[in-house]
Write a protein that holds these residues in place. Structure first.
Motif, short mmCIF file in Angstrom:
data_model
loop_
_atom_site.label_atom_id
_atom_site.label_comp_id
_atom_site.label_asym_id
_atom_site.label_seq_id
_atom_site.Cartn_x
_atom_site.Cartn_y
_atom_site.Cartn_z
N MET A 173 -0.88 -5.79 -3.20
CA MET A 173 -0.21 -6.52 -4.27
C MET A 173 -1.08 -7.68 -4.75
O MET A 173 -1.35 -7.82 -5.95
N ALA A 174 -1.51 -8.52 -3.81
CA ALA A 174 -2.34 -9.65 -4.20
C ALA A 174 -3.69 -9.20 -4.74
O ALA A 174 -4.27 -9.85 -5.63
N GLY A 175 -4.20 -8.09 -4.22
CA GLY A 175 -5.51 -7.63 -4.63
C GLY A 175 -5.52 -6.92 -5.95
O GLY A 175 -6.25 -7.27 -6.88
N ASN A 176 -4.67 -5.88 -6.07
CA ASN A 176 -4.70 -5.03 -7.26
C ASN A 176 -3.41 -5.07 -8.07
O ASN A 176 -3.29 -4.37 -9.07
N GLY A 177 -2.44 -5.86 -7.64
CA GLY A 177 -1.15 -5.86 -8.33
C GLY A 177 -0.33 -4.61 -8.06
O GLY A 177 0.60 -4.30 -8.80
N SER A 178 -0.68 -3.89 -7.00
CA SER A 178 0.03 -2.65 -6.67
C SER A 178 1.32 -2.94 -5.92
O SER A 178 1.44 -3.94 -5.21
N ALA A 179 2.29 -2.05 -6.07
CA ALA A 179 3.56 -2.19 -5.35
C ALA A 179 3.48 -1.56 -3.97
O ALA A 179 4.04 -2.10 -3.01
N VAL A 180 2.81 -0.42 -3.86
CA VAL A 180 2.70 0.28 -2.58
C VAL A 180 1.31 0.90 -2.48
O VAL A 180 0.57 1.00 -3.46
N ALA A 181 0.99 1.31 -1.27
CA ALA A 181 -0.22 2.11 -1.03
C ALA A 181 0.22 3.24 -0.11
O ALA A 181 0.29 3.05 1.10
N GLU A 182 0.53 4.38 -0.69
CA GLU A 182 1.16 5.43 0.10
C GLU A 182 0.12 6.38 0.71
O GLU A 182 -0.02 6.45 1.92
N ILE A 183 -0.58 7.10 -0.11
CA ILE A 183 -1.59 8.05 0.38
C ILE A 183 -2.97 7.49 0.05
O ILE A 183 -3.20 6.95 -1.04
N VAL A 184 -3.91 7.62 0.99
CA VAL A 184 -5.23 7.02 0.81
C VAL A 184 -6.31 8.04 1.13
O VAL A 184 -6.14 8.89 2.01
#
Length: 751
Positions: free
Chosen positions: A49-60
């Motif tokens: 969130m702080a890095g990319n403004g993403s809400a989740v990181a599900e699959i990587v």
């Protein structure tokens, strides 16, 4: 900053404050781990969130050169990028919108291949394969799919992409029972030429449809591909597998996933961890991963309740060969490991327990490692699967809800992405990065032995610590109110990790218990502090018989004070003096509003004289509140030099979002010469203590946790002068669940 980095390299691993980091699992209930020269150590946690403004990181997934991570963010309909050229200092690298909910992805050369769900409804599913150039961040191709995609996998020779079309069921329709149409399937993408020219065909799953329980409603869940271009597909709700030849599209074999007999598991959510149930559960596998061309592992999460109300999910993992024969079944052993490590989430007992959802294989040199992720207990088990039976290597803590696991053998890295945050507390969705380094496993730092029945002693949420007055290796800890009963744990601090060797229930109290502090009296019996809860239980000092756990004395505050109590009550406790003439001191966590006590900031330390029955109070000067939220006291300990240690901490976690951890410290105060006075006609005493910083524990917590833990709760000095601290893991309830047990060195070196 967009990340919270931890350098577990030589500088911090040799730091006196981090002396307890290099711990192994041998000789504990965490079990017969394989002896090895190297294990995984956390080196960074990236806040998406702080890095990319993403809400989740599900699959990587990771680029071929191991320098870039790519992850799905379904809530923002985007994929995110993280630069891990220096994996200990991951950097935000932006996002790309993909026009729908990305459900899975893989990296193929300069492209990210993203499965995107665009469904209007359960009955009208749709999706697309989106090809994103990772270098230019342009969408270079889109292929429409006639259904809702879920898992994707790229063949090792990069000739085929397999796409699971799940077409998931509506859990509110017909009680969530299958069949619900349209059925799912498996798409085979032949990768040749430019992405716009790739062709997509359907695998023939008719043999599965003929034999799976729901017939033509397959709902496939996950796919992985071996070196022979054979895909293993899991059908979670159908409790089934298929082996598919991607070259021809034919189903080579299909078979039931079967069920598992589970012994000694917890199946009731009664705020106790009771390993007394026997269950038979359908495996209902989620993720699958090939180990070699003949064996694959499944994470048996469970996701279906049948017409009889029976729910699947066998709480562990299984290794099958592709003919359908079970070669290894973990049964209850995986769950028992997490109980022993204090990571069991009791609130999931009636559902699917620790809920293994993800599984990943990687070959690190000659070592064949299987990673099994527990979604509900925030932990990954690492196993060596080179032999007949897997051997435990280590357990790794993660953020909340580990979903995506990725082994990066070429860089000696392992990555876990999490899909859940607790934003109000400052716990983000994060990507945890681990590096293989020489040395024993750093985590867990404290585990439980087995009891007389051969089962792990259950524990979570350790609070106060106390030292045995004679045995330098023996400490005592207490549970807080997370469990419905209060316990005193005996800890062997000489072992690595420290071992909980026994527990004793505290009985005979007049109300429920929230044990927050413990001390050992001159006669060897325990004194414990139970924190009150207005309207439910009073703040209480309890004397507990060491041999039986029975409360022999119960001391309450004067009624006019208890009437002003707030929920932040008694915490640490210390005792001095001979039996029958003790001075018992308790720390009150935060200021209570009271007539004449208008400070509102400085809290109090109370003293109870056992022989006279009199109470006295003195104010404790609190640090100014910063970004870490409110500040309170968590521990009170008598020191060898006659002073007392007070743990003062804020509510902050981690860094870079929410409440930032700023204060986790131990101060020394002189209580022996303090002016303790009673309340008179409701007017508070005016004396205020002076304090001296004894040790700042924040650097040690930052160095040894994946996301700096909030609750520094226990502090004690052993009979040989060694100083120990422990953190409270909140019972893995809306928290990562790490418990840090650290040796801070000799007391004389802290002053």
């Amino acid at each position: 900053m967009s990340l919270f980095s931890k350098s577990h390299g030589k500088s911090l691993r040799l730091n006196a404050l981090a002396a307890a980091v290099a711990v192994g699992l041998a000789g504990t209930a965490v079990a017969a781990n394989k002896s090895t020269d190297s294990t995984f150590v956390p080196i960074a946690s990236f806040d998406v969130m702080a890095g990319n403004g993403s809400a989740v990181a599900e699959i990587v997934d990771v680029s071929g050169n191991g320098k870039q991570l790519v992850y799905t963010d379904g809530e923002n309909e985007a994929i995110g990028f993280v630069d891990i050229s220096n994996p200990a200092q991951p950097l935000a690298a932006g996002t790309v919108a993909v026009g729908g909910e990305p459900t899975s992805l893989v990296v193929f050369g300069r492209y990210a291949l993203v499965a995107v769900n665009t469904s209007e409804s359960f009955t009208n599913p749709s999706g697309k394969l989106v090809v994103v150039n990772r270098q230019t961040r342009a969408v270079v191709a889109e292929h429409l799919l006639d259904g809702q995609p879920d898992s994707v996998a790229l063949s090792p020779d990069q000739r085929y992409l397999a796409i699971v079309i799940e077409n998931e069921r509506d859990e509110d329709e017909n009680g969530g029972l299958i069949p619900q149409y349209p059925s799912g399937g498996l798409k085979i993408v032949r990768i040749h030429g430019q992405p716009t020219t790739w062709t997509i065909t359907d695998a023939d799953l008719s043999p599965v449809a003929a034999n799976a329980p729901a017939g033509s409603d397959l709902e496939p869940e996950y796919v992985d591909i071996n070196q022979r271009n054979e895909a293993v597909v899991s059908f979670q709700e159908n409790n089934h597998f298929a082996i598919v030849d991607l070259t021809s599209g034919r189903t080579l074999n299909e078979f039931s996933a079967g069920s598992v007999e589970l012994n000694n598991v917890d199946s009731a959510e009664e705020d106790l961890i009771s390993l007394d149930s026997q269950l038979n559960k359908r495996r209902e596998p989620d993720a699958v991963s090939w180990i070699d061309n003949n064996r694959f592992a499944s994470a048996n999460e469970g996701d279906f309740e049948d017409a009889n109300g029976d729910e699947g999910g066998s709480r562990g993992f299984t290794i099958f060969n592709k003919s359908g024969v079970v070669e290894f079944e973990s049964a209850e052993s995986f769950e028992h490991l997490l109980v022993a490590a204090g990571h069991y989430n009791e609130g999931r007992s009636e559902n699917k327990g620790v809920e293994p959802e993800s599984v990943e294989f990687g070959k690190f040199g000659s070592r064949q490692l299987l990673f099994v992720g527990s979604e509900r207990s925030n932990m990954v088990g690492v196993y060596d699967v080179d032999g007949v039976e897997p051997e435990l290597v280590q357990l790794l803590p993660t953020g909340i809800g580990p979903e995506g696991l990725k082994a990066i053998p070429s860089k000696g890295l392992f990555v876990a992405s999490t899909e859940t945050d607790e934003a109000g507390a400052g716990i983000p969705t994060m990507i945890n990065i681990f590096e293989m380094q020489r040395g024993d496993a750093y985590y867990p730092m404290i585990v439980s032995d087995n009891d007389i029945n051969g089962l792990p002693i259950p524990w979570v949420a350790l609070s106060g610590l106390a030292a045995d007055s004679v045995d330098a290796n023996t400490l005592y800890a207490v549970s807080d109110s997370f469990l419905a009963k209060g316990y005193i744990y005996t800890v062997d601090a000489s072992a690595h990790p420290a071992r909980i060797t026994s527990r004793q229930e505290v009985t005979g109290a007049s109300s429920s218990l929230d044990l927050e502090g413990i001390a050992v009296g001159a006669d060897g019996d325990f004194w414990v502090a139970s924190e009150g809860k207005p309207g439910t239980r009073p703040n209480a000092i309890l004397k507990v018989d060491r041999a039986t756990g029975m409360v022999t004395e119960e001391i309450l505050l004067p009624a006019e004070l208890e009437d002003n109590a707030r929920s932040n009550g008694f915490e640490g406790i210390a005792v001095t003096g001979d039996a029958g003439a003790e001075q018992v001191y308790v720390a009150i966590q935060r200021a209570w509003p009271a007539e004449g006590d208008d400070d509102g900031v400085n809290t109090k330390i109370a003293r109870y004289d056992v022989s006279s029955g009199e109470w006295g109070f003195v104010h404790y000067p609190m640090e100014a509140e910063g970004q870490g939220g409110w500040i309170g006291l968590s521990e009170l300990t008598a020191l060898p030099d006659g002073r007392f240690a007070v743990v003062e901490r804020d509510k902050g976690w981690g860094a870079s979002t929410g409440l930032n951890a700023e204060l986790k410290a131990v101060y020394a105060v002189d209580l022996a010469n303090a002016a303790f006075d009673p309340y008179v006609d409701g007017v508070a005493p005016s004396a205020v203590l002076s304090k001296e910083l004894l040790v700042d524990v924040l650097p040690a917590l930052q160095a040894n946790s994946i996301w700096t833990t909030e609750k520094l709760e226990g502090f004690t000095v052993a009979a040989d002068g060694q100083v120990y601290v422990v953190t409270d893991n909140d019972g893995v309830d809306d928290a990562p669940g790490e418990t840090l047990f650290l040796n801070l060195g000799n007391f004389n070196d802290l002053r």
